[in-house]
Structure formats: C-alpha cells, structure tokens
Design an enzyme around this catalytic site. Structure first.
Site, PDB file in Angstrom:
ATOM      1  N   TYR A 155      58.746  77.009  79.653  1.00  0.00           N
ATOM      2  CA  TYR A 155      58.443  75.608  78.973  1.00  0.00           C
ATOM      3  C   TYR A 155      59.855  74.847  79.155  1.00  0.00           C
ATOM      4  CZ  TYR A 155      57.577  71.902  75.423  1.00  0.00           C
ATOM      5  OH  TYR A 155      57.462  70.735  74.838  1.00  0.00           O
ATOM      6  N   ASP A 239      67.406  76.305  82.451  1.00  0.00           N
ATOM      7  CA  ASP A 239      66.845  75.789  81.113  1.00  0.00           C
ATOM      8  C   ASP A 239      67.341  76.552  80.109  1.00  0.00           C
ATOM      9  OD1 ASP A 239      65.809  74.498  78.826  1.00  0.00           O
ATOM     10  OD2 ASP A 239      63.882  74.529  79.731  1.00  0.00           O
ATOM     11  N   LYS A 267      68.211  72.339  71.093  1.00  0.00           N
ATOM     12  CA  LYS A 267      68.437  73.248  69.752  1.00  0.00           C
ATOM     13  C   LYS A 267      69.697  73.419  69.095  1.00  0.00           C
ATOM     14  CE  LYS A 267      63.736  74.614  70.757  1.00  0.00           C
ATOM     15  NZ  LYS A 267      62.925  74.600  72.146  1.00  0.00           N
TER      16      LYS A 267
HETATM   17  C1  LIG Z   1      62.405  73.478  72.820  1.00  0.00           C
HETATM   18  C2  LIG Z   1      62.569  73.692  74.507  1.00  0.00           C
HETATM   19  C3  LIG Z   1      62.608  72.458  75.155  1.00  0.00           C
HETATM   20  C4  LIG Z   1      62.385  71.024  74.722  1.00  0.00           C
HETATM   21  O1  LIG Z   1      63.025  70.750  73.890  1.00  0.00           O
HETATM   22  P1  LIG Z   1      62.615  69.618  72.677  1.00  0.00           P
HETATM   23  O2  LIG Z   1      64.091  69.366  72.018  1.00  0.00           O
HETATM   24  O3  LIG Z   1      61.509  70.363  71.909  1.00  0.00           O
HETATM   25  O4  LIG Z   1      62.411  68.405  73.540  1.00  0.00           O
HETATM   26  C5  LIG Z   1      62.881  72.738  76.620  1.00  0.00           C
HETATM   27  N1  LIG Z   1      63.187  73.885  77.218  1.00  0.00           N
HETATM   28  C6  LIG Z   1      62.907  75.000  76.267  1.00  0.00           C
HETATM   29  C7  LIG Z   1      63.244  76.379  76.891  1.00  0.00           C
HETATM   30  C8  LIG Z   1      62.752  75.079  75.062  1.00  0.00           C
HETATM   31  O5  LIG Z   1      62.604  76.210  74.131  1.00  0.00           O
END
Ligand SMILES: *Cc1c(COP(=O)(O)O)cnc(C)c1O
Length: 430
Positions: A155, A239, A267
């Site tokens: 994601y 990511d 995060k």
């Molecule tokens: C949470 C998450 C996102 C998106 O971050 P948001 O602040 O919710 O937009 C992107 N990549 C990873 C791996 C995530 O866990």
C-alpha cells in the site's frame, strides 16, 4: 484476567453510544473518515475513542483497551507521550500556522537526512499518500518514463494509479501505467524487467510490507530489486512510511544494508500529528520547484506543529537499546501467540519483525498477497472480536499489523496473550 474484569469490560453498549453511531452514520459517509475504522472486516461494532494515554485508550462507552493499533503505526511512543505533548503545548505559545517556512522544518529534515544514509534532502507533505505520489512524480521526471511497478498487497496511499484494481473511479488509462507483480516473486519481477524495463520510471515497494499484514522479504529479494533497477536506470523507491524509524533508526534500508533512490516516510516521523515526507539524493531532489520544474507543495506541507512533535518523537528514539527492548517484547508476544495457538490446536502463522507483527490463520507460510487471501478470515474476525471483548484492541482487519510501542510493558503483552488464549479456544470451538 479475572472473571470480574472480563464481565465489566464486556458490558453492553450504552444507549448514548448507539445514538453516537447513528449520528456518525448520518453525517459522515459510512460513519468514518477511513474505512478500516468501521470494523466491517471483523463484523464488529465501531469504536469511538474519547481519551488516550500510553498503551491505553478509552472508548465513549467507558470501556478501556490496551491498544495495539497504535495509530496504525504512527505512535512509536504510545498515546500522548508526555515529552511530546509538552513540546506541543509549548510550541503553541508562539506558533500555529505561519504559512511561511518555520525553523522546525529544517530541524526535522536534518534529523531524517542524518539518520537515513540514502537521503540527502527531503520535502514534507501532510500524508504518506502524498509523499508516495510525489516520489513517483520525481522518478518520472528524472527518467522521462511513465510506467511504474508495484507489488500486489503493498500500500502506498490512496493515490489514483496506486489503487488500480482496488477501487472504482480509476480511469483505465491510469491503470495502464501500473504493472503489478507478486511480492517476493523474483521470476515474475525479472520477466517484467525484461519485457518493459526500459519503460519503467520506478519500482516502488514497502521493503517489509505491513499493509497486507506483515510479510517478510525473502533472502536476497530486496537486493535483487536494487541490482536489477540499477542496471536498467529504474528508480527504486522504498516506501518506509511504516518501516522508517521503526525497523532501525535508519529504517529498513539501514537494517538490510540497501540504499534506495527515493524514500517515503510518514506515520512515526510526525509523533502523532499528520505528516509525510519524501527524500533522496540532492541530484533528484533538485528537480523540485523552485529549483527544478517538478511541482510539489501544499498549504499545510511541513506544518510546524507536526515538525515539532515529529522531532521530539525521533529524538526520543536515539538509543539502540530502546529499539532492542521493544523488539524483544514483540518477539515475546509473537512466541507466546504461537505457543498459545499450538496449545489450542489452531493453525496460525505469526510474521514479525522489530515492533510489528501479524497473526495469519493458516498453516502455510505467508509470503505474498495471494497467501494472505488464502487465510481464514472468519477465524481472524472471531479472534479479533474476542480480543476486543476482553479489552485488547488490534487492527480490525486481517490485512494489518499490530504495533508495540516503547511504552508497552510486559504486563500489556501478557494481557494480550491471556486474552488470546481464550480467543484461540473460541476459534477452535467454532
Ligand atoms: C499508511 C501508509 C501510507 C499512506 O500514508 P497516509 O499518511 O495514510 O496517507 C503509505 N505507505 C505505507 C507503507 C503506509 O503504511
């Protein structure tokens, strides 16, 4: 856990709580601002949290929970860590929304650059989704290519092309720019690189996926991605929105000794306030306006309050012994869960690394999204509902990770394990 305690926390939902849910569903689409909060996947009742402290949260019906959602990974120091709320209160005496650059943006950027070897410069966003969207834009601008490769089950936020095949509302022309490959599958990856390597701007990957539940990279998988992308001039984007500052002070990259071309964060780096960031070599980051012609910006980008809480949070993470302690506690949780399931005769797999883990209800190892889809989601739902009934809150979805923070104690973990003993027995008797 005593019978009395269980009885107390499994009290019926109060009428006022029912009314709140009704109102939420009347005025918010689906009653939430992010679908996982609806508890639909575990067929459970939505929870409204009214107060939070440390490893505990309290719901609007008065029920207290030991929390392992931890802001979906944002809260490495638990809820409302005193040193973080204190800097926030003190910052509010002088600043709230300057609308121009605040020194704290420089301070947090420096901190990230000094922690993650491949990152020389960063840009802040308001969310991880924006960070990924912009990192991809930089990769496309640099390579002058359009296609991107992603791994199924990873994601990267809810950006248009990134959600191809998972939501309606995405034009086919966007989806065409995205090639999807199973995670951990080197052969499938190599086939695409051979066919379409020259048209790929980037490969974006969660070095350790946390959004199909925790899945560990098999030996040499990430190194292979690094070697192949380098050969073809494809930008490798890690990511690290979840893994950044969680797997090590330098994220997954430092832990595995691999350097990405671009990295995204979110995060943890906000210390509990909204944030995202992307960064890479100065050569790549100079493509951004005002120096280059790649646009990224935002009214709230680099919001000083997020910078200040983020910096406080990262400053607290300085010691390696802190990482070791949380990892040890999480390993203790993983091992306890495996033992408990074995004892109850329930087949599970626990995937764990550092302070994150996922319990999958299957006897087969879980290495890719298809493996996750093959797990018993009804068993997961029953287990999660039973835990929640006993005051242990985990993400209400079989595609998420439980997070342990620096403020969880062994007693918190034992509470999880004891509740899980009962929950596994329920699954067994189902
Ligand atoms: C949470 C998450 C996102 C998106 O971050 P948001 O602040 O919710 O937009 C992107 N990549 C990873 C791996 C995530 O866990």
């Amino acid at each position: 856990m005593s019978v009395v305690t269980i009885k107390r926390i499994s009290n019926k939902v109060k009428d006022s709580d029912r009314e709140l849910l009704k109102q939420a569903r009347r005025y918010l689409a689906g009653g939430v601002n992010s679908p996982a909060r609806a508890f639909k996947q575990t067929k459970d009742q939505q929870v409204f949290i009214v107060s939070e402290q440390g490893a505990k949260v309290t719901a609007s019906d008065g029920k207290r929970y030991t929390d392992f959602i931890m802001g979906w990974g944002a809260l490495i120091h638990g809820h409302r860590y005193p040193a973080i709320t204190q800097v926030l209160r003190s910052a509010l005496k002088t600043v709230m929304m300057p609308g121009l650059t605040h020194p704290a943006e420089v301070v947090l950027a420096k901190r990230i650059v000094e922690s993650v070897p491949s990152v020389e410069q960063v840009r802040f966003t308001v969310s991880g989704a924006e960070a990924c969207m912009n990192a991809i834009r930089v990769a496309r601008a640099f390579t002058k290519r359009s296609k991107i490769l992603i791994f199924k089950g990873c994601y990267h936020g809810h950006g248009d092309s990134l959600m191809a095949g998972q939501t309606s509302g995405i034009p086919e022309s966007f989806a065409k720019e995205v090639i999807q490959v199973p995670y951990n599958n080197i052969d499938a990856f190599d086939r695409i690189i051979k066919q379409a390597g020259e048209s790929l701007a980037c490969v974006i990957v969660e070095p350790v996926p946390a959004n199909m539940g925790v899945v560990l990279p098999s030996k040499d998988f990430l190194n292979h991605l690094r070697r192949q992308t380098q050969k073809k001039g494809i930008q490798l984007i890690f990511d690290e929105v979840v893994t950044g500052f969680r797997l090590s002070p330098g994220g997954a990259q430092k832990r595995f000794g691999i350097k990405a071309d671009l990295t995204t964060f979110g995060k943890i780096i906000g210390g509990g306030l909204p944030i995202g960031a992307f960064g890479g070599s100065e050569k790549l980051m100079r493509l951004l306006a005002p120096i280059g012609d790649v646009f990224h910006g935002g009214t709230f980008a680099g919001h000083p309050l997020s910078m200040i809480t983020g910096f406080a949070s990262l400053k607290l993470l300085r010691s390696i012994s802190m990482y070791n302690r949380v990892e040890k506690l999480t390993t203790y949780l993983a091992e306890g869960l495996r033992r408990s399931a074995l004892h109850s005769g329930v087949k599970i797999q626990v995937n764990q690394i550092a302070s994150m883990l996922t319990v999958f209800f299957t006897e087969k190892p879980v290495r890719c999204f298809q493996d996750v889809l093959n797990t018993h989601k009804d068993q997961f739902a029953l287990w999660a509902r039973s835990l929640k009934g006993q005051g242990v809150l985990i993400p209400p979805s079989p595609f998420e990770a439980c997070f342990v923070s620096t403020v969880h104690t062994k007693a918190d973990i034992d509470r999880f394990l004891n509740a899980s003993d009962i929950a596994f027995k329920k699954v067994r008797l189902q």
